[in-house]
Design a protein around this motif. Structure first.
Motif, PDB file in Angstrom:
ATOM      1  N   ASN A  16       0.820  -1.218   0.000  1.00 20.97           N
ATOM      2  CA  ASN A  16       0.000   0.000   0.000  1.00 20.97           C
ATOM      3  C   ASN A  16       0.854   1.268   0.000  1.00 20.97           C
ATOM      4  N   VAL A  17       2.168   1.139  -0.195  1.00 21.17           N
ATOM      5  CA  VAL A  17       3.076   2.277  -0.121  1.00 21.17           C
ATOM      6  C   VAL A  17       2.766   3.354  -1.177  1.00 21.17           C
ATOM      7  N   CYS A  18       2.186   2.967  -2.301  1.00 23.32           N
ATOM      8  CA  CYS A  18       1.859   3.941  -3.360  1.00 23.32           C
ATOM      9  C   CYS A  18       0.370   4.235  -3.468  1.00 23.32           C
ATOM     10  N   ASP A  19      -0.434   3.645  -2.605  1.00 20.71           N
ATOM     11  CA  ASP A  19      -1.877   3.910  -2.667  1.00 20.71           C
ATOM     12  C   ASP A  19      -2.138   5.408  -2.508  1.00 20.71           C
ATOM     13  N   GLY A  20      -3.018   5.933  -3.340  1.00 15.49           N
ATOM     14  CA  GLY A  20      -3.341   7.352  -3.320  1.00 15.49           C
ATOM     15  C   GLY A  20      -2.404   8.197  -4.171  1.00 15.49           C
ATOM     16  N   LYS A  21      -1.316   7.589  -4.670  1.00 13.82           N
ATOM     17  CA  LYS A  21      -0.363   8.307  -5.515  1.00 13.82           C
ATOM     18  C   LYS A  21      -0.327   7.738  -6.922  1.00 13.82           C
ATOM     19  N   VAL A  22      -0.556   6.420  -7.025  1.00 13.97           N
ATOM     20  CA  VAL A  22      -0.481   5.708  -8.296  1.00 13.97           C
ATOM     21  C   VAL A  22      -1.638   4.715  -8.373  1.00 13.97           C
ATOM     22  N   TRP A  23      -2.187   4.558  -9.554  1.00 13.47           N
ATOM     23  CA  TRP A  23      -3.214   3.550  -9.819  1.00 13.47           C
ATOM     24  C   TRP A  23      -2.775   2.816 -11.073  1.00 13.47           C
ATOM     25  N   TYR A  24      -3.176   1.564 -11.192  1.00 18.16           N
ATOM     26  CA  TYR A  24      -2.823   0.852 -12.421  1.00 18.16           C
ATOM     27  C   TYR A  24      -4.077   0.329 -13.088  1.00 18.16           C
ATOM     28  N   GLY A  25      -4.082   0.434 -14.410  1.00 16.82           N
ATOM     29  CA  GLY A  25      -5.172  -0.078 -15.224  1.00 16.82           C
ATOM     30  C   GLY A  25      -4.715  -1.328 -15.943  1.00 16.82           C
ATOM     31  N   VAL A  26      -5.631  -2.265 -16.108  1.00 16.68           N
ATOM     32  CA  VAL A  26      -5.334  -3.499 -16.822  1.00 16.68           C
ATOM     33  C   VAL A  26      -6.035  -3.407 -18.179  1.00 16.68           C
ATOM     34  N   LYS A  27      -5.227  -3.321 -19.238  1.00 16.66           N
ATOM     35  CA  LYS A  27      -5.767  -3.102 -20.586  1.00 16.66           C
ATOM     36  C   LYS A  27      -6.725  -4.204 -21.024  1.00 16.66           C
ATOM     37  N   SER A  28      -6.479  -5.441 -20.617  1.00 16.49           N
ATOM     38  CA  SER A  28      -7.301  -6.556 -21.090  1.00 16.49           C
ATOM     39  C   SER A  28      -8.681  -6.589 -20.445  1.00 16.49           C
ATOM     40  N   THR A  29      -8.825  -6.021 -19.256  1.00 16.72           N
ATOM     41  CA  THR A  29     -10.119  -6.038 -18.568  1.00 16.72           C
ATOM     42  C   THR A  29     -10.756  -4.656 -18.458  1.00 16.72           C
ATOM     43  N   LYS A  30      -9.953  -3.602 -18.716  1.00 16.04           N
ATOM     44  CA  LYS A  30     -10.411  -2.214 -18.584  1.00 16.04           C
ATOM     45  C   LYS A  30     -10.831  -1.899 -17.146  1.00 16.04           C
ATOM     46  N   PRO A  35      -2.430  -0.066  -6.085  1.00 19.61           N
ATOM     47  CA  PRO A  35      -1.336  -1.038  -6.066  1.00 19.61           C
ATOM     48  C   PRO A  35      -1.523  -2.133  -5.007  1.00 19.61           C
ATOM     49  N   SER A  36      -2.255  -1.840  -3.950  1.00 20.37           N
ATOM     50  CA  SER A  36      -2.449  -2.820  -2.879  1.00 20.37           C
ATOM     51  C   SER A  36      -3.585  -3.803  -3.154  1.00 20.37           C
ATOM     52  N   CYS A  37      -4.199  -3.735  -4.317  1.00 20.30           N
ATOM     53  CA  CYS A  37      -5.339  -4.609  -4.636  1.00 20.30           C
ATOM     54  C   CYS A  37      -4.938  -6.081  -4.500  1.00 20.30           C
ATOM     55  N   PRO A  38      -5.740  -6.852  -3.768  1.00 17.60           N
ATOM     56  CA  PRO A  38      -5.410  -8.265  -3.563  1.00 17.60           C
ATOM     57  C   PRO A  38      -5.828  -9.177  -4.715  1.00 17.60           C
ATOM     58  N   SER A  39      -6.392  -8.625  -5.757  1.00 16.36           N
ATOM     59  CA  SER A  39      -6.837  -9.440  -6.889  1.00 16.36           C
ATOM     60  C   SER A  39      -5.651 -10.040  -7.624  1.00 16.36           C
ATOM     61  N   ARG A  40      -5.959 -10.908  -8.567  1.00 15.34           N
ATOM     62  CA  ARG A  40      -4.931 -11.588  -9.351  1.00 15.34           C
ATOM     63  C   ARG A  40      -3.990 -10.579 -10.006  1.00 15.34           C
ATOM     64  N   ILE A  41      -2.713 -10.887  -9.986  1.00 16.17           N
ATOM     65  CA  ILE A  41      -1.699 -10.020 -10.591  1.00 16.17           C
ATOM     66  C   ILE A  41      -1.856 -10.092 -12.113  1.00 16.17           C
ATOM     67  N   PRO A  42      -1.968  -8.932 -12.766  1.00 15.32           N
ATOM     68  CA  PRO A  42      -2.124  -8.938 -14.228  1.00 15.32           C
ATOM     69  C   PRO A  42      -0.800  -9.224 -14.926  1.00 15.32           C
ATOM     70  N   ASN A  43      -0.869  -9.481 -16.205  1.00 12.20           N
ATOM     71  CA  ASN A  43       0.351  -9.562 -17.014  1.00 12.20           C
ATOM     72  C   ASN A  43       0.954  -8.170 -17.072  1.00 12.20           C
ATOM     73  N   LYS A  44       2.233  -8.096 -16.861  1.00 16.69           N
ATOM     74  CA  LYS A  44       2.925  -6.799 -16.838  1.00 16.69           C
ATOM     75  C   LYS A  44       2.685  -6.015 -18.124  1.00 16.69           C
ATOM     76  N   SER A  45       2.624  -6.708 -19.248  1.00 15.52           N
ATOM     77  CA  SER A  45       2.440  -6.033 -20.536  1.00 15.52           C
ATOM     78  C   SER A  45       1.055  -5.390 -20.674  1.00 15.52           C
ATOM     79  N   ASN A  46       0.103  -5.773 -19.819  1.00 17.22           N
ATOM     80  CA  ASN A  46      -1.253  -5.218 -19.862  1.00 17.22           C
ATOM     81  C   ASN A  46      -1.454  -4.052 -18.907  1.00 17.22           C
ATOM     82  N   VAL A  47      -0.408  -3.651 -18.184  1.00 17.31           N
ATOM     83  CA  VAL A  47      -0.548  -2.645 -17.135  1.00 17.31           C
ATOM     84  C   VAL A  47      -0.205  -1.247 -17.647  1.00 17.31           C
TER      85      VAL A  47
END
Length: 182
Positions: A16-30, A35-47
């Motif tokens: 959670n060190v970057c929560d509130g500063k950075v968010w990541y989107g997963v291109k394949s799921t939109k 960053p602290s999301c406990p969901s499945r780790i996406p493919n790096k190329s989709n981030v």
């Protein structure tokens, strides 16, 4: 912002060190997450990384239901739209309820319940509806073999495809094609 090895490690470790500063989107799921999301780790190329919370939404990403990156509950309607997007995008793949739940960041039982209560269909029935719709379009617009069309819509077993098609339309794919020449 560039996806550095450091930020990637933060995402992979659900820190959670970057929560509130950075968010990541997963291109394949939109879908976009903290960053602290406990969901499945996406493919790096989709981030894709975002440093402004407004940017993922402007780019067509929807907030993750479990991690609530905008600090608001995601409505069931938005979640159903995410599910429909995944079903439409990946209908040609072996998409189980468990895999679908992983892709939209939820549990299989909750997904099935919410989806059915909002649409009147189970996710598997909706997936089959999409597959059959795609199959009818291919039958009308191409002369490709029925087995190829079955495979193209995510049903590699030709006899199962014919059985399902006949149950839905009352005729075989071959008969359907004969009634709808291109």
């Amino acid at each position: 912002m560039e996806l550095t090895d450091t930020v990637w490690e933060i995402i992979k470790s659900n820190s959670n060190v970057c929560d509130g500063k950075v968010w990541y989107g997963v291109k394949s799921t939109k879908i976009f997450c903290k960053p602290s999301c406990p969901s499945r780790i996406p493919n790096k190329s989709n981030v894709l990384l975002f440093t402004n919370l407004d940017d993922p939404v402007k780019c067509g990403f929807r907030p993750c239901k479990p991690c609530q990156p905008i600090n608001e509950l995601v409505s069931d309607e938005i979640w159903v739209a995410e599910i429909n997007y995944i079903l439409e995008s990946y209908y040609d793949q072996d998409l189980t309820l468990s895999e679908l739940a992983l892709l939209v960041h939820g549990s299989p039982s909750h997904l099935r319940h919410v989806y059915q209560s909002k649409t009147g269909l189970s996710p598997s029935k909706k997936l089959m509806q999409i597959r059959m719709d795609k199959a009818t379009k291919l039958l009308q617009s191409t002369k490709r073999p029925i087995s190829d069309i079955a495979n193209d819509v995510g049903i590699p077993n030709n006899s199962y495809f014919i059985k399902i098609f006949k149950n839905i339309y009352g005729i075989t794919p071959h008969q359907y094609r004969a009634k709808h020449p291109n």
